[in-house]
Design a protein around this motif. Structure first.
Motif, PDB file in Angstrom:
ATOM      1  N   UNK A 264       0.830  -1.207   0.000  1.00 57.84           N
ATOM      2  CA  UNK A 264       0.000   0.000   0.000  1.00 57.84           C
ATOM      3  C   UNK A 264       0.863   1.255   0.000  1.00 57.84           C
ATOM      4  N   UNK A 265       1.934   1.196   0.762  1.00 59.89           N
ATOM      5  CA  UNK A 265       2.839   2.351   0.807  1.00 59.89           C
ATOM      6  C   UNK A 265       3.492   2.586  -0.552  1.00 59.89           C
ATOM      7  N   UNK A 266       3.921   1.514  -1.198  1.00 59.42           N
ATOM      8  CA  UNK A 266       4.561   1.659  -2.506  1.00 59.42           C
ATOM      9  C   UNK A 266       3.554   2.169  -3.540  1.00 59.42           C
ATOM     10  N   UNK A 267       2.326   1.675  -3.491  1.00 56.16           N
ATOM     11  CA  UNK A 267       1.308   2.157  -4.422  1.00 56.16           C
ATOM     12  C   UNK A 267       1.012   3.635  -4.180  1.00 56.16           C
ATOM     13  N   UNK A 268       0.954   4.014  -2.906  1.00 54.15           N
ATOM     14  CA  UNK A 268       0.712   5.425  -2.582  1.00 54.15           C
ATOM     15  C   UNK A 268       1.865   6.289  -3.075  1.00 54.15           C
ATOM     16  N   UNK A 269       3.085   5.798  -2.894  1.00 50.60           N
ATOM     17  CA  UNK A 269       4.255   6.544  -3.362  1.00 50.60           C
ATOM     18  C   UNK A 269       4.247   6.655  -4.879  1.00 50.60           C
ATOM     19  N   UNK A 270       3.974   5.557  -5.575  1.00 53.04           N
ATOM     20  CA  UNK A 270       3.926   5.586  -7.050  1.00 53.04           C
ATOM     21  C   UNK A 270       2.850   6.564  -7.525  1.00 53.04           C
TER      22      UNK A 270
ATOM     23  N   UNK B 222      -1.982  13.450   4.433  1.00 47.43           N
ATOM     24  CA  UNK B 222      -3.346  13.086   4.854  1.00 47.43           C
ATOM     25  C   UNK B 222      -3.558  11.570   4.956  1.00 47.43           C
ATOM     26  N   UNK B 223      -2.664  10.790   4.413  1.00 44.45           N
ATOM     27  CA  UNK B 223      -2.837   9.325   4.417  1.00 44.45           C
ATOM     28  C   UNK B 223      -1.935   8.631   5.432  1.00 44.45           C
ATOM     29  N   UNK B 224      -1.309   9.383   6.344  1.00 42.77           N
ATOM     30  CA  UNK B 224      -0.374   8.804   7.321  1.00 42.77           C
ATOM     31  C   UNK B 224      -0.984   7.623   8.084  1.00 42.77           C
ATOM     32  N   UNK B 225      -2.153   7.824   8.657  1.00 47.19           N
ATOM     33  CA  UNK B 225      -2.780   6.773   9.448  1.00 47.19           C
ATOM     34  C   UNK B 225      -3.163   5.576   8.580  1.00 47.19           C
ATOM     35  N   UNK B 226      -3.735   5.862   7.421  1.00 48.99           N
ATOM     36  CA  UNK B 226      -4.152   4.813   6.500  1.00 48.99           C
ATOM     37  C   UNK B 226      -2.966   3.948   6.069  1.00 48.99           C
ATOM     38  N   UNK B 227      -1.793   4.550   5.906  1.00 46.85           N
ATOM     39  CA  UNK B 227      -0.604   3.826   5.453  1.00 46.85           C
ATOM     40  C   UNK B 227       0.219   3.269   6.613  1.00 46.85           C
TER      41      UNK B 227
ATOM     42  N   UNK C  11       0.964   6.355  11.509  1.00 44.64           N
ATOM     43  CA  UNK C  11       0.479   7.148  12.629  1.00 44.64           C
ATOM     44  C   UNK C  11       1.259   6.932  13.912  1.00 44.64           C
ATOM     45  N   UNK C  12       1.887   5.774  14.083  1.00 46.44           N
ATOM     46  CA  UNK C  12       2.656   5.498  15.299  1.00 46.44           C
ATOM     47  C   UNK C  12       4.148   5.692  15.098  1.00 46.44           C
ATOM     48  N   UNK C  13       4.552   6.099  13.903  1.00 46.26           N
ATOM     49  CA  UNK C  13       5.968   6.299  13.614  1.00 46.26           C
ATOM     50  C   UNK C  13       6.315   7.765  13.720  1.00 46.26           C
ATOM     51  N   UNK C  14       7.546   8.015  14.124  1.00 45.97           N
ATOM     52  CA  UNK C  14       8.006   9.410  14.277  1.00 45.97           C
ATOM     53  C   UNK C  14       8.518   9.913  12.962  1.00 45.97           C
TER      54      UNK C  14
END
Length: 195
Positions: free
Chosen positions: A123-129, A184-189, A192-195
């Motif tokens: 999901x992260x890679x798709x969001x980045x692409x 805006x997609x931090x939690x979704x990806x 949210x718990x990472x610094x």
């Protein structure tokens, strides 16, 4: 006389190209195996289309083989030259395809079952692409070359035929845009718990 591929692993790109120019097919295979994956990764990210990227890399490698006998050692690194050719071919294809809405492009489905971490990474890679595809071409190219291909700013400047300061500016603007797109997609990806 052909050398085993293992024997060619420590041979420089330029030396492999010279060997190929002198008829050594093993040198061509070794150089292809060394350069093609990175060139393909770059093209795929710039074009957001793996099939187009394969065509671009194939054409770029053909151009490399054509110039092998005329290669002037010491003028440019072979990898830099190849990135430049790939970038130019990608730019040509992008210009021919405009305009194209990102929403119209179907995301490839990955039906391979995996662990939650694998799904999050996908999901992260798709969001980045998708975010990279929204950047202006030059920003996307600079960001991909720097952060995904690992090239230094001087080498990127040579590939893109611009100054180092222009590269730094493109990268900085690209990173700001990516942050704005992805924040805006931090939690979704799962950030949210990472610094």
């Amino acid at each position: 006389m052909e050398m085993a591929l293992d024997a060619l692993s420590d041979v420089s790109d330029e030396a492999l190209l010279v060997l190929y120019a002198n008829g050594d097919q093993a040198a061509a295979r070794a150089l292809t195996l060394r350069l093609t994956p990175r060139a393909f990764g770059f093209a795929a990210r710039v074009l957001s289309d793996r099939a187009e990227a394969e065509d671009v890399v194939q054409e770029a490698m053909l151009r490399l083989w054509r110039v092998a006998s005329d290669w002037r050692q010491g003028e440019a690194k072979i990898s830099t030259w190849l990135y430049r050719v790939v970038l130019n071919l990608c730019t040509d294809r992008i210009r021919k395809k405009r305009p194209s809405a990102l929403e119209d492009v179907a995301e490839p489905e990955d039906d391979t079952p995996g662990a939650q971490a694998g799904l999050i990474e996908r999901d992260r890679m798709q969001a980045l692409e998708a975010a990279l595809a929204r950047l202006p071409d030059r920003q996307r190219q600079a960001v991909v070359l720097r952060h995904l291909e690992g090239l230094g700013n001087p080498e990127i400047a040579e590939v893109m035929d611009i100054g180092v300061e222009a590269v730094e500016s493109l990268i900085a603007r690209g990173k700001r845009s990516l942050t704005a797109i992805l924040s805006p997609r931090r939690a979704e990806l799962g950030y949210d718990n990472e610094v």
